[in-house]
Design a protein around this motif. Structure first.
Motif, PDB file in Angstrom:
ATOM      1  N   UNK A  34       0.828  -1.200   0.000  1.00  0.00           N
ATOM      2  CA  UNK A  34       0.000   0.000   0.000  1.00  0.00           C
ATOM      3  C   UNK A  34       0.868   1.258   0.000  1.00  0.00           C
ATOM      4  N   UNK A  35       0.227   2.365  -0.201  1.00  0.00           N
ATOM      5  CA  UNK A  35       0.827   3.687  -0.124  1.00  0.00           C
ATOM      6  C   UNK A  35       2.104   3.773  -0.974  1.00  0.00           C
ATOM      7  N   UNK A  36       3.200   4.245  -0.391  1.00  0.00           N
ATOM      8  CA  UNK A  36       4.440   4.407  -1.152  1.00  0.00           C
ATOM      9  C   UNK A  36       4.990   3.076  -1.645  1.00  0.00           C
ATOM     10  N   UNK A  37       4.799   2.019  -0.858  1.00  0.00           N
ATOM     11  CA  UNK A  37       5.273   0.701  -1.294  1.00  0.00           C
ATOM     12  C   UNK A  37       4.565   0.272  -2.570  1.00  0.00           C
ATOM     13  N   UNK A  38       3.270   0.493  -2.639  1.00  0.00           N
ATOM     14  CA  UNK A  38       2.514   0.130  -3.840  1.00  0.00           C
ATOM     15  C   UNK A  38       2.953   0.976  -5.025  1.00  0.00           C
ATOM     16  N   UNK A  39       3.189   2.254  -4.784  1.00  0.00           N
ATOM     17  CA  UNK A  39       3.651   3.126  -5.865  1.00  0.00           C
ATOM     18  C   UNK A  39       4.989   2.626  -6.413  1.00  0.00           C
ATOM     19  N   UNK A  40       5.901   2.241  -5.518  1.00  0.00           N
ATOM     20  CA  UNK A  40       7.194   1.715  -5.949  1.00  0.00           C
ATOM     21  C   UNK A  40       7.064   0.419  -6.718  1.00  0.00           C
ATOM     22  N   UNK A  41       6.178  -0.460  -6.264  1.00  0.00           N
ATOM     23  CA  UNK A  41       5.949  -1.737  -6.955  1.00  0.00           C
ATOM     24  C   UNK A  41       5.465  -1.490  -8.382  1.00  0.00           C
ATOM     25  N   UNK A  42       4.661  -0.442  -8.562  1.00  0.00           N
ATOM     26  CA  UNK A  42       4.115  -0.130  -9.885  1.00  0.00           C
ATOM     27  C   UNK A  42       5.044   0.739 -10.726  1.00  0.00           C
ATOM     28  N   UNK A  43       6.271   0.957 -10.216  1.00  0.00           N
ATOM     29  CA  UNK A  43       7.270   1.649 -11.013  1.00  0.00           C
ATOM     30  C   UNK A  43       7.254   3.161 -10.921  1.00  0.00           C
ATOM     31  N   UNK A  44       6.469   3.728 -10.010  1.00  0.00           N
ATOM     32  CA  UNK A  44       6.461   5.173  -9.861  1.00  0.00           C
ATOM     33  C   UNK A  44       7.794   5.623  -9.290  1.00  0.00           C
ATOM     34  N   UNK A  45       8.261   6.754  -9.762  1.00  0.00           N
ATOM     35  CA  UNK A  45       9.478   7.346  -9.218  1.00  0.00           C
ATOM     36  C   UNK A  45       9.121   8.041  -7.907  1.00  0.00           C
ATOM     37  N   UNK A  46       9.830   7.684  -6.841  1.00  0.00           N
ATOM     38  CA  UNK A  46       9.545   8.237  -5.523  1.00  0.00           C
ATOM     39  C   UNK A  46      10.709   9.102  -5.056  1.00  0.00           C
ATOM     40  N   UNK A  47      10.396  10.251  -4.467  1.00  0.00           N
ATOM     41  CA  UNK A  47      11.439  11.111  -3.906  1.00  0.00           C
ATOM     42  C   UNK A  47      12.098  10.417  -2.721  1.00  0.00           C
ATOM     43  N   UNK A  48      11.304   9.724  -1.923  1.00  0.00           N
ATOM     44  CA  UNK A  48      11.813   9.007  -0.751  1.00  0.00           C
ATOM     45  C   UNK A  48      11.197   7.626  -0.701  1.00  0.00           C
ATOM     46  N   UNK A  49      12.036   6.622  -0.613  1.00  0.00           N
ATOM     47  CA  UNK A  49      11.557   5.245  -0.460  1.00  0.00           C
ATOM     48  C   UNK A  49      11.092   5.040   0.983  1.00  0.00           C
ATOM     49  N   UNK A  50      10.037   4.281   1.202  1.00  0.00           N
ATOM     50  CA  UNK A  50       9.632   4.009   2.585  1.00  0.00           C
ATOM     51  C   UNK A  50      10.728   3.209   3.302  1.00  0.00           C
ATOM     52  N   UNK A  51      10.922   3.499   4.580  1.00  0.00           N
ATOM     53  CA  UNK A  51      11.955   2.785   5.332  1.00  0.00           C
ATOM     54  C   UNK A  51      11.533   1.358   5.645  1.00  0.00           C
ATOM     55  N   UNK A  52      10.228   1.135   5.749  1.00  0.00           N
ATOM     56  CA  UNK A  52       9.684  -0.210   5.982  1.00  0.00           C
ATOM     57  C   UNK A  52       8.575  -0.445   4.979  1.00  0.00           C
ATOM     58  N   UNK A  53       8.358  -1.693   4.565  1.00  0.00           N
ATOM     59  CA  UNK A  53       7.255  -1.975   3.640  1.00  0.00           C
ATOM     60  C   UNK A  53       5.917  -1.555   4.251  1.00  0.00           C
ATOM     61  N   UNK A  54       5.068  -0.970   3.420  1.00  0.00           N
ATOM     62  CA  UNK A  54       3.733  -0.563   3.848  1.00  0.00           C
ATOM     63  C   UNK A  54       2.735  -1.565   3.287  1.00  0.00           C
ATOM     64  N   UNK A  55       1.972  -2.193   4.189  1.00  0.00           N
ATOM     65  CA  UNK A  55       1.065  -3.283   3.819  1.00  0.00           C
ATOM     66  C   UNK A  55      -0.290  -3.048   4.474  1.00  0.00           C
ATOM     67  N   UNK A  56      -1.367  -3.362   3.759  1.00  0.00           N
ATOM     68  CA  UNK A  56      -2.708  -3.350   4.350  1.00  0.00           C
ATOM     69  C   UNK A  56      -3.273  -4.761   4.307  1.00  0.00           C
ATOM     70  N   UNK A  57      -4.081  -5.064   5.307  1.00  0.00           N
ATOM     71  CA  UNK A  57      -4.793  -6.341   5.396  1.00  0.00           C
ATOM     72  C   UNK A  57      -6.272  -6.025   5.596  1.00  0.00           C
TER      73      UNK A  57
END
Length: 83
Positions: A34-57
């Motif tokens: 989710x959030x920044x992690x999902x954006x990174x997975x989809x190839x979006x260029x991020x200014x800052x990578x999340x320090x920990x994976x962001x996950x929703x359940x």
């Protein structure tokens, strides 16, 4: 698996050793990146990578504290009817 070509995440989920850490965390928790992690997975260029994976359940899923370690865990909101 014995050679380390495939990593067992648990509950019938598997990953390759070089798999994206957000997807591995999501698979391990039976959730979704989710959030920044999902954006990174989809190839979006991020200014800052999340320090920990962001996950929703799902909202009703309880995840033990030891399984949440190293993950920013959220719960999905209930969808509005008709959307």
């Amino acid at each position: 698996m014995a050679r380390g070509d495939v990593v067992m995440l648990g509950g019938g989920s598997y990953a390759l050793p070089h798999a994206d850490r957000a997807l591995v965390a999501a698979g391990r928790l039976h959730g979704a990146a989710s959030h920044l992690s999902a954006a990174g997975v989809h190839g979006w260029e991020l200014a800052n990578q999340p320090t920990r994976p962001q996950v929703v359940v799902p909202r009703n899923r309880e995840v033990a504290a030891e399984r949440r370690h190293g993950v920013d865990l959220g719960q999905q909101r209930q969808r509005a009817v008709g959307r």
